[in-house]
Design an enzyme around this catalytic site. Sequence first.
Site, PDB file in Angstrom:
ATOM      1  N   SER A 170       0.869  -1.185   0.000  1.00  0.00           N
ATOM      2  CA  SER A 170       0.000   0.000   0.000  1.00  0.00           C
ATOM      3  C   SER A 170       0.900   1.226   0.000  1.00  0.00           C
ATOM      4  O   SER A 170       2.065   1.141   0.405  1.00  0.00           O
ATOM      5  CB  SER A 170      -0.857   0.005   1.271  1.00  0.00           C
ATOM      6  OG  SER A 170      -1.426   1.293   1.477  1.00  0.00           O
ATOM      7  N   TYR A 183      -2.373  -1.349  10.452  1.00  0.00           N
ATOM      8  CA  TYR A 183      -2.321  -1.536   8.994  1.00  0.00           C
ATOM      9  C   TYR A 183      -1.009  -0.961   8.439  1.00  0.00           C
ATOM     10  O   TYR A 183      -0.299  -1.626   7.683  1.00  0.00           O
ATOM     11  CB  TYR A 183      -3.535  -0.841   8.378  1.00  0.00           C
ATOM     12  CG  TYR A 183      -3.674  -0.969   6.874  1.00  0.00           C
ATOM     13  CD1 TYR A 183      -4.066  -2.168   6.297  1.00  0.00           C
ATOM     14  CD2 TYR A 183      -3.435   0.124   6.038  1.00  0.00           C
ATOM     15  CE1 TYR A 183      -4.213  -2.281   4.923  1.00  0.00           C
ATOM     16  CE2 TYR A 183      -3.585   0.017   4.665  1.00  0.00           C
ATOM     17  CZ  TYR A 183      -3.976  -1.182   4.111  1.00  0.00           C
ATOM     18  OH  TYR A 183      -4.125  -1.293   2.741  1.00  0.00           O
TER      19      TYR A 183
END
Length: 282
Positions: A170, A183
Amino acid sequence: MVLPRISKTYAHALRAAAFVLYAEFMRLSGKKVLVTGAGQGIGQAIALRLAQEGADVAIDYPRDQDRGPAEETCGRIEKLGRRAPLIEGDVSKPADAQRMVAASVEGLGGLDILVNNAGIERRAPFLDVTEQDYAAVIAVDLNGPFFATQAFARHRRDVKQPGKVINISSVHEELPFPNFTAYCMSKGGLKMMMRNLAIELAPLGITVNNIAPGAIETPINQKLLSDPKLLKPLLENIPLARLGKSSDVAGVAAFLASADADYITGTTIVVDGGLLWNYSEQ
Ligand code: BGC
C-alpha cells in the site's frame, strides 16, 4: 474489397495455428501462480489478468468464510481455458499459509509465482485499538505473506527453479494513515520483508517486489467510498483526480510476473494516481 474464398478446413487450420501462436506469445503461458485473497477486489482482478495472459492460478478461501466469491473467480478463470484449483486455508495462520502453498504446488504441478494479496484493515484511533483487531491485521497482512513466502521459497529451492514473489502492499508502507496504525505497521513491515528477501533469495533466482496501491475502488474501503465526507478530501489529494481501479493494479502485477521484469527485485511500484508524493502550498 474482394476477399479470397477459403475452404472451411483451411479456415479451421488457420484459426488453430493462430491460437497456437497466440498461446506461445502470451507473456505468462505455462506459469503457475497462487494469488491469495482473490475472491474480490484487487486479488480477483490480478488472478483474472494473469489467467488472461496464459497463467494457471490457484485461489484460496478461508475455512470459516463463504467460498462463493473464490469459486466465482475460479469459474471465470476456467472459462478462459486455464486451470484454477480452489484451496482452503486462512493466511493468518502460519500452518495454513504453508499448506496453501503445498496444495497449489500439488494442484498445479508446481508454483512459479506467489502473489501475496490477501489483506484487511480496521479503523480505530490508536487509543482505542483492541488487542484482537491489532492481532488480526498483523496476522493477515504481515504474518500471512511471511509464512507463505517461506513455504514458496523452500519449494523453489527444492525444485531448483527460479520464482517471483509479488506483495500487494500500500502507499501506507511509506505514508502515515492516522487511525490505521496496525495496517501501516504491517505494510511498512512488508516493505522491509521485501527488501530483505530480495537479497536473501536472489541466490535462488527468486525476485521479490511490492506493488503499493493508493485509493482503489474495492470492498476493503467500502465504508470510506460510501461516505462523501471522507471521500471528498481523499479525491482532492489525488493529482489524477480519480480513484484507482483494480485493473490499474492488475496490469502492473502481470508485468512483474512476466519475464519483462526478470531484472527487477527489491523495489516497490506505486500505483496511486500521484497520491503518495502530492504536496502543494497556496
Ligand atoms: C487503504 C485504503 C486507503 C488508501 C489510500 C489503502 O491502502 O486500503 O483504505 O483509502 O490506502 O489512503
